[in-house]
Every structure is written in C-alpha cells, then in structure tokens.
Design a protein around this motif. Structure first.
Motif, mmCIF file in Angstrom:
data_model
loop_
_atom_site.group_PDB
_atom_site.id
_atom_site.type_symbol
_atom_site.label_atom_id
_atom_site.label_comp_id
_atom_site.label_asym_id
_atom_site.label_seq_id
_atom_site.Cartn_x
_atom_site.Cartn_y
_atom_site.Cartn_z
ATOM 1 N N MET A 1 -20.665 -33.544 -25.447
ATOM 2 C CA MET A 1 -20.111 -31.558 -25.609
ATOM 3 C C MET A 1 -20.624 -30.946 -23.885
ATOM 4 O O MET A 1 -19.757 -30.108 -24.209
ATOM 5 N N TYR A 2 -21.575 -32.036 -23.016
ATOM 6 C CA TYR A 2 -21.385 -30.883 -21.506
ATOM 7 C C TYR A 2 -19.776 -31.391 -20.768
ATOM 8 O O TYR A 2 -19.403 -32.496 -21.087
ATOM 9 N N GLN A 3 -18.616 -30.414 -20.451
ATOM 10 C CA GLN A 3 -18.175 -31.276 -19.383
ATOM 11 C C GLN A 3 -18.203 -30.360 -17.892
ATOM 12 O O GLN A 3 -18.747 -29.707 -17.137
ATOM 13 N N VAL A 4 -18.156 -31.659 -16.429
ATOM 14 C CA VAL A 4 -17.879 -30.896 -15.423
ATOM 15 C C VAL A 4 -17.218 -31.207 -15.213
ATOM 16 O O VAL A 4 -15.986 -31.226 -14.961
ATOM 17 N N THR A 5 -16.619 -29.792 -14.125
ATOM 18 C CA THR A 5 -15.561 -29.206 -14.274
ATOM 19 C C THR A 5 -15.758 -29.106 -12.191
ATOM 20 O O THR A 5 -16.266 -27.706 -11.380
ATOM 21 N N GLN A 6 -15.027 -29.248 -11.183
ATOM 22 C CA GLN A 6 -15.222 -29.716 -10.189
ATOM 23 C C GLN A 6 -13.238 -28.553 -9.467
ATOM 24 O O GLN A 6 -12.592 -28.144 -9.988
ATOM 25 N N VAL A 7 -14.050 -27.664 -8.830
ATOM 26 C CA VAL A 7 -13.112 -26.646 -7.927
ATOM 27 C C VAL A 7 -13.139 -26.265 -6.372
ATOM 28 O O VAL A 7 -13.749 -27.097 -5.654
ATOM 29 N N PRO A 8 -11.493 -26.590 -5.895
ATOM 30 C CA PRO A 8 -11.736 -26.303 -4.193
ATOM 31 C C PRO A 8 -12.269 -25.473 -4.031
ATOM 32 O O PRO A 8 -12.279 -24.377 -4.479
ATOM 33 N N VAL A 9 -13.529 -25.820 -2.975
ATOM 34 C CA VAL A 9 -13.731 -24.669 -2.251
ATOM 35 C C VAL A 9 -12.994 -24.592 -0.175
ATOM 36 O O VAL A 9 -12.556 -26.084 -0.339
ATOM 37 N N LYS A 10 -13.255 -23.809 0.006
ATOM 38 C CA LYS A 10 -12.918 -24.350 1.358
ATOM 39 C C LYS A 10 -13.919 -24.445 2.223
ATOM 40 O O LYS A 10 -13.395 -24.984 3.472
ATOM 41 N N TRP A 11 -15.025 -24.398 1.998
ATOM 42 C CA TRP A 11 -16.319 -25.272 2.933
ATOM 43 C C TRP A 11 -15.975 -26.910 2.487
ATOM 44 O O TRP A 11 -17.371 -27.076 3.490
ATOM 45 N N ALA A 12 -15.169 -27.437 1.826
ATOM 46 C CA ALA A 12 -14.924 -29.228 1.222
ATOM 47 C C ALA A 12 -14.140 -29.390 1.640
ATOM 48 O O ALA A 12 -13.140 -28.867 1.165
ATOM 49 N N ARG A 13 -13.208 -31.152 1.634
ATOM 50 C CA ARG A 13 -12.932 -31.478 2.057
ATOM 51 C C ARG A 13 -12.448 -31.551 0.224
ATOM 52 O O ARG A 13 -13.648 -32.166 -0.290
ATOM 53 N N PRO A 14 -11.596 -31.774 -0.480
ATOM 54 C CA PRO A 14 -10.964 -32.024 -1.603
ATOM 55 C C PRO A 14 -11.198 -33.740 -2.084
ATOM 56 O O PRO A 14 -11.088 -34.468 -1.298
ATOM 57 N N LEU A 15 -11.972 -33.676 -3.292
ATOM 58 C CA LEU A 15 -12.412 -35.333 -3.311
ATOM 59 C C LEU A 15 -13.475 -35.625 -2.541
ATOM 60 O O LEU A 15 -13.651 -37.285 -2.728
ATOM 61 N N SER A 16 -14.057 -35.082 -2.086
ATOM 62 C CA SER A 16 -15.162 -35.517 -0.464
ATOM 63 C C SER A 16 -16.227 -35.852 -1.804
ATOM 64 O O SER A 16 -17.411 -36.310 -0.479
ATOM 65 N N HIS A 17 -16.838 -34.936 -2.191
ATOM 66 C CA HIS A 17 -17.915 -34.553 -2.596
ATOM 67 C C HIS A 17 -19.243 -33.951 -1.463
ATOM 68 O O HIS A 17 -20.519 -33.829 -1.690
ATOM 69 N N PHE A 18 -19.025 -33.806 -0.489
ATOM 70 C CA PHE A 18 -19.718 -33.242 0.716
ATOM 71 C C PHE A 18 -19.299 -32.348 1.256
ATOM 72 O O PHE A 18 -17.841 -31.733 0.896
ATOM 73 N N THR A 19 -19.966 -31.249 2.424
ATOM 74 C CA THR A 19 -19.724 -29.863 2.547
ATOM 75 C C THR A 19 -19.588 -30.216 4.125
ATOM 76 O O THR A 19 -19.468 -31.247 4.307
ATOM 77 N N LEU A 20 -18.215 -29.514 4.247
ATOM 78 C CA LEU A 20 -17.973 -30.107 5.968
ATOM 79 C C LEU A 20 -19.001 -30.211 7.064
ATOM 80 O O LEU A 20 -19.025 -31.618 8.029
ATOM 81 N N LEU A 21 -20.250 -29.258 6.622
ATOM 82 C CA LEU A 21 -20.841 -29.294 7.897
ATOM 83 C C LEU A 21 -22.068 -30.618 7.060
ATOM 84 O O LEU A 21 -22.221 -31.624 8.188
ATOM 85 N N PHE A 22 -22.072 -31.502 6.239
ATOM 86 C CA PHE A 22 -23.349 -32.416 5.965
ATOM 87 C C PHE A 22 -21.781 -33.440 6.452
ATOM 88 O O PHE A 22 -22.099 -34.302 7.913
ATOM 89 N N GLU A 23 -20.131 -33.544 6.449
ATOM 90 C CA GLU A 23 -19.477 -34.860 7.244
ATOM 91 C C GLU A 23 -19.838 -34.710 8.557
ATOM 92 O O GLU A 23 -19.832 -35.336 9.245
ATOM 93 N N ALA A 24 -19.559 -33.003 9.320
ATOM 94 C CA ALA A 24 -19.598 -32.995 10.643
ATOM 95 C C ALA A 24 -21.458 -33.853 11.121
ATOM 96 O O ALA A 24 -21.430 -34.674 12.066
ATOM 97 N N TRP A 25 -22.260 -33.662 10.040
ATOM 98 C CA TRP A 25 -23.893 -33.822 10.389
ATOM 99 C C TRP A 25 -23.624 -35.527 10.537
ATOM 100 O O TRP A 25 -23.951 -36.309 11.380
ATOM 101 N N ALA A 26 -22.862 -35.799 9.498
ATOM 102 C CA ALA A 26 -22.570 -38.195 8.941
ATOM 103 C C ALA A 26 -21.809 -37.932 10.323
ATOM 104 O O ALA A 26 -22.876 -39.308 10.845
ATOM 105 N N MET A 27 -21.012 -37.325 10.788
ATOM 106 C CA MET A 27 -20.586 -37.916 12.058
ATOM 107 C C MET A 27 -21.496 -38.187 13.281
ATOM 108 O O MET A 27 -21.120 -38.864 14.101
ATOM 109 N N TRP A 28 -22.087 -37.193 13.562
ATOM 110 C CA TRP A 28 -22.854 -37.289 14.938
ATOM 111 C C TRP A 28 -23.352 -38.306 14.733
ATOM 112 O O TRP A 28 -23.760 -38.950 15.594
#
Length: 84
Positions: A1-28
């Motif tokens: 019935m419902y469909q999820v559509t992912q769109v590429p955005v400039k603040w996230a790596r493709p297919l990472s499921h996280f923002t670049l800021l979250f990934e930077a915090w995680a790496m720190w």
C-alpha cells in the motif's frame, strides 16, 4: 500500500542511512572509546558503527601515497607498554 522512496541529499552519503554530521560525530566517539560504547551512546547497532568506521578508514587509506615509503619499524616494547 505505501512505498518508501529514498532520494539523494547533499548532507548524507548515498545508502549510508545517516547524515554526514552524524557520521562525523560517530567517528569522533569511536576515536575516543570502544566501538560498542560509541554505539550504545548513539543508540545504534555496533554493526552500523563498524560500517561507518570501515568506510572512512578505507577511504583514508586509499588516499594515502605510500609510494616513497621504504621501511616501517615498530617497537615491541612500545606495543607491550600500550597493552597491544
């Protein structure tokens, strides 16, 4: 019935499921504490943290120019002192 559509955005790596800021915090956090502890702090599964970690470490290693390296040395005493 419902469909999820992912769109590429400039603040996230493709297919990472996280923002670049979250990934930077995680790496720190992973630089400062064990990965499992960082995963608990971020309320994420450690497998996802390891994926972030490996992505950036592999990228950094690929960008290194080691063509002029002739020798690599290590001290067993230093490794033992650090508990490795």
């Amino acid at each position: 019935m419902y469909q999820v559509t992912q769109v590429p955005v400039k603040w996230a790596r493709p297919l990472s499921h996280f923002t670049l800021l979250f990934e930077a915090w995680a790496m720190w956090l992973m630089a400062e504490m064990p990965v499992n502890a960082a995963a608990r702090e971020l309320r994420e599964h450690d497998t996802r943290m390891w994926r972030i970690f490996h992505h950036y470490v592999n990228k950094a290693m690929a960008d290194l120019d080691l063509s002029k390296v002739k020798r690599i040395a290590s001290s067993e005493i230093l490794l033992m002192a650090e508990g490795l």
